[in-house]
Design a protein around this motif. Structure first.
Motif, PDB file in Angstrom:
ATOM      1  N   ILE A  68     -48.799 -28.611 -15.953  1.00  7.57           N
ATOM      2  CA  ILE A  68     -48.399 -27.204 -16.028  1.00  7.57           C
ATOM      3  C   ILE A  68     -48.759 -26.634 -17.400  1.00  7.57           C
ATOM      4  N   ILE A  69     -48.519 -27.376 -18.461  1.00  5.42           N
ATOM      5  CA  ILE A  69     -48.888 -26.920 -19.804  1.00  5.42           C
ATOM      6  C   ILE A  69     -50.391 -26.657 -19.869  1.00  5.42           C
ATOM      7  N   ARG A  70     -51.201 -27.561 -19.309  1.00  3.31           N
ATOM      8  CA  ARG A  70     -52.658 -27.372 -19.291  1.00  3.31           C
ATOM      9  C   ARG A  70     -53.027 -26.115 -18.499  1.00  3.31           C
ATOM     10  N   ARG A  71     -52.416 -25.957 -17.336  1.00  4.99           N
ATOM     11  CA  ARG A  71     -52.743 -24.800 -16.492  1.00  4.99           C
ATOM     12  C   ARG A  71     -52.339 -23.502 -17.168  1.00  4.99           C
ATOM     13  N   LEU A  72     -51.185 -23.481 -17.819  1.00  6.13           N
ATOM     14  CA  LEU A  72     -50.766 -22.256 -18.522  1.00  6.13           C
ATOM     15  C   LEU A  72     -51.759 -21.910 -19.629  1.00  6.13           C
ATOM     16  N   ARG A  73     -52.259 -22.914 -20.348  1.00  4.91           N
ATOM     17  CA  ARG A  73     -53.262 -22.661 -21.385  1.00  4.91           C
ATOM     18  C   ARG A  73     -54.512 -22.057 -20.753  1.00  4.91           C
ATOM     19  N   ARG A  74     -54.955 -22.659 -19.657  1.00  9.80           N
ATOM     20  CA  ARG A  74     -56.172 -22.188 -19.001  1.00  9.80           C
ATOM     21  C   ARG A  74     -55.992 -20.786 -18.423  1.00  9.80           C
ATOM     22  N   VAL A  75     -54.819 -20.488 -17.879  1.00 11.42           N
ATOM     23  CA  VAL A  75     -54.550 -19.129 -17.376  1.00 11.42           C
ATOM     24  C   VAL A  75     -54.589 -18.148 -18.545  1.00 11.42           C
ATOM     25  N   GLY A  76     -53.964 -18.513 -19.658  1.00  6.58           N
ATOM     26  CA  GLY A  76     -53.965 -17.649 -20.840  1.00  6.58           C
ATOM     27  C   GLY A  76     -55.350 -17.375 -21.383  1.00  6.58           C
ATOM     28  N   LEU A  77     -56.253 -18.322 -21.208  1.00 11.17           N
ATOM     29  CA  LEU A  77     -57.634 -18.161 -21.660  1.00 11.17           C
ATOM     30  C   LEU A  77     -58.517 -17.495 -20.606  1.00 11.17           C
ATOM     31  N   GLY A  78     -57.946 -17.198 -19.443  1.00  9.57           N
ATOM     32  CA  GLY A  78     -58.714 -16.589 -18.366  1.00  9.57           C
ATOM     33  C   GLY A  78     -59.593 -17.569 -17.615  1.00  9.57           C
ATOM     34  N   GLU A  79     -59.325 -18.866 -17.749  1.00 11.92           N
ATOM     35  CA  GLU A  79     -60.145 -19.897 -17.108  1.00 11.92           C
ATOM     36  C   GLU A  79     -59.569 -20.379 -15.768  1.00 11.92           C
ATOM     37  N   ALA A  80     -58.385 -19.933 -15.434  1.00 11.70           N
ATOM     38  CA  ALA A  80     -57.742 -20.376 -14.189  1.00 11.70           C
ATOM     39  C   ALA A  80     -56.862 -19.252 -13.660  1.00 11.70           C
ATOM     40  N   GLU A  81     -56.586 -19.333 -12.384  1.00 12.84           N
ATOM     41  CA  GLU A  81     -55.684 -18.376 -11.743  1.00 12.84           C
ATOM     42  C   GLU A  81     -54.238 -18.793 -11.989  1.00 12.84           C
ATOM     43  N   PRO A  82     -53.321 -17.819 -12.004  1.00 11.90           N
ATOM     44  CA  PRO A  82     -51.903 -18.187 -12.130  1.00 11.90           C
ATOM     45  C   PRO A  82     -51.457 -19.044 -10.959  1.00 11.90           C
ATOM     46  N   PHE A  83     -50.395 -19.763 -11.191  1.00 10.95           N
ATOM     47  CA  PHE A  83     -49.802 -20.596 -10.150  1.00 10.95           C
ATOM     48  C   PHE A  83     -49.199 -19.738  -9.054  1.00 10.95           C
ATOM     49  N   PRO A  84     -49.185 -20.257  -7.828  1.00 11.99           N
ATOM     50  CA  PRO A  84     -48.362 -19.598  -6.813  1.00 11.99           C
ATOM     51  C   PRO A  84     -46.895 -19.836  -7.177  1.00 11.99           C
ATOM     52  N   PRO A  85     -45.987 -19.017  -6.679  1.00 15.38           N
ATOM     53  CA  PRO A  85     -44.572 -19.210  -7.010  1.00 15.38           C
ATOM     54  C   PRO A  85     -44.082 -20.597  -6.600  1.00 15.38           C
ATOM     55  N   SER A  86     -43.187 -21.128  -7.398  1.00 14.25           N
ATOM     56  CA  SER A  86     -42.612 -22.435  -7.069  1.00 14.25           C
ATOM     57  C   SER A  86     -41.306 -22.230  -6.311  1.00 14.25           C
ATOM     58  N   PRO A  87     -40.974 -23.176  -5.448  1.00 15.34           N
ATOM     59  CA  PRO A  87     -39.701 -23.050  -4.728  1.00 15.34           C
ATOM     60  C   PRO A  87     -38.540 -23.291  -5.685  1.00 15.34           C
ATOM     61  N   PRO A  88     -37.398 -22.658  -5.429  1.00 11.74           N
ATOM     62  CA  PRO A  88     -36.240 -22.903  -6.290  1.00 11.74           C
ATOM     63  C   PRO A  88     -35.742 -24.337  -6.132  1.00 11.74           C
ATOM     64  N   GLY A  89     -35.096 -24.836  -7.163  1.00  8.87           N
ATOM     65  CA  GLY A  89     -34.555 -26.187  -7.121  1.00  8.87           C
ATOM     66  C   GLY A  89     -33.356 -26.285  -6.195  1.00  8.87           C
ATOM     67  N   GLN A  90     -33.148 -27.461  -5.674  1.00 10.57           N
ATOM     68  CA  GLN A  90     -32.006 -27.747  -4.806  1.00 10.57           C
ATOM     69  C   GLN A  90     -30.953 -28.500  -5.610  1.00 10.57           C
ATOM     70  N   THR A  91     -29.696 -28.311  -5.239  1.00  8.92           N
ATOM     71  CA  THR A  91     -28.610 -29.006  -5.926  1.00  8.92           C
ATOM     72  C   THR A  91     -27.764 -29.777  -4.928  1.00  8.92           C
ATOM     73  N   ARG A  92     -27.070 -30.773  -5.448  1.00  6.60           N
ATOM     74  CA  ARG A  92     -26.117 -31.544  -4.660  1.00  6.60           C
ATOM     75  C   ARG A  92     -24.865 -30.691  -4.458  1.00  6.60           C
TER      76      ARG A  92
END
Length: 176
Positions: A68-92
């Motif tokens: 994720i850190i790598r992808r965020l860097r690449r998105v910031g540099l315009g080298e990659a598309e943003p991530f699709p939304p992530s699902p919310p976390g589940q809890t016990r």
């Protein structure tokens, strides 16, 4: 009550996070060295992970955050598309977070493989942090399942929190 981002901010900048991670990893490895194979691989109960499974989980989470850190860097540099939304976390039912299925350990890794995996994943995260440099605290962001939208620095801070949490968890379960 502090927000998730405020809680993570206590770990500071990238340099501070790396110091925290170095310290917690040293403590974690020292603890593992003191454990017999029985202690390392035995589950305290059927629904509770063994220390070995916790180590595998730590490596899975760290590997994912590094990507994720790598992808965020690449998105910031315009080298990659943003991530699709992530699902919310589940809890016990008691409110504790559940590991997403991809972050659940499979088990069966021998001690040496666990330690090698932890080392290799950490080296990749350190490389991603170094490569990101000054971009770490800046947008873009990606939503963590439990902490909300985070920059790459926020994701690094989650790694500090995560490893410290599981180190304490193992220590408490073992009475260490």
């Amino acid at each position: 009550m502090p927000t998730a981002q405020e809680m993570l901010a206590r770990y500071g900048d990238a340099s501070s996070c790396l110091k925290h991670l170095e310290r917690s990893r040293r403590e974690l490895l020292h603890l593992v060295e003191t454990l017999s194979d029985e202690q390392l691989f035995q589950r305290p109960s059927a629904e509770v992970w063994s220390p070995a499974e916790v180590l595998e989980h730590i490596s899975l989470v760290e590997e994912s955050a590094g990507k994720i850190i790598r992808r965020l860097r690449r998105v910031g540099l315009g080298e990659a598309e943003p991530f699709p939304p992530s699902p919310p976390g589940q809890t016990r039912p008691d409110g504790r977070p559940l590991a997403p299925p991809l972050m659940e350990p499979k088990g069966g890794l021998p001690r040496a493989a666990l330690l090698e995996r932890l080392q290799a994943v950490r080296e990749r995260v350190l490389a991603e942090v170094a490569e990101s440099g000054e971009r770490l605290p800046h947008p873009p962001t990606y939503a963590h399942p439990f902490f909300g939208d985070l920059t790459a620095l926020g994701w690094l801070q989650t790694l500090v929190y995560h490893e410290q949490h599981h180190l304490r968890q193992i220590q408490e379960r073992l009475g260490a």
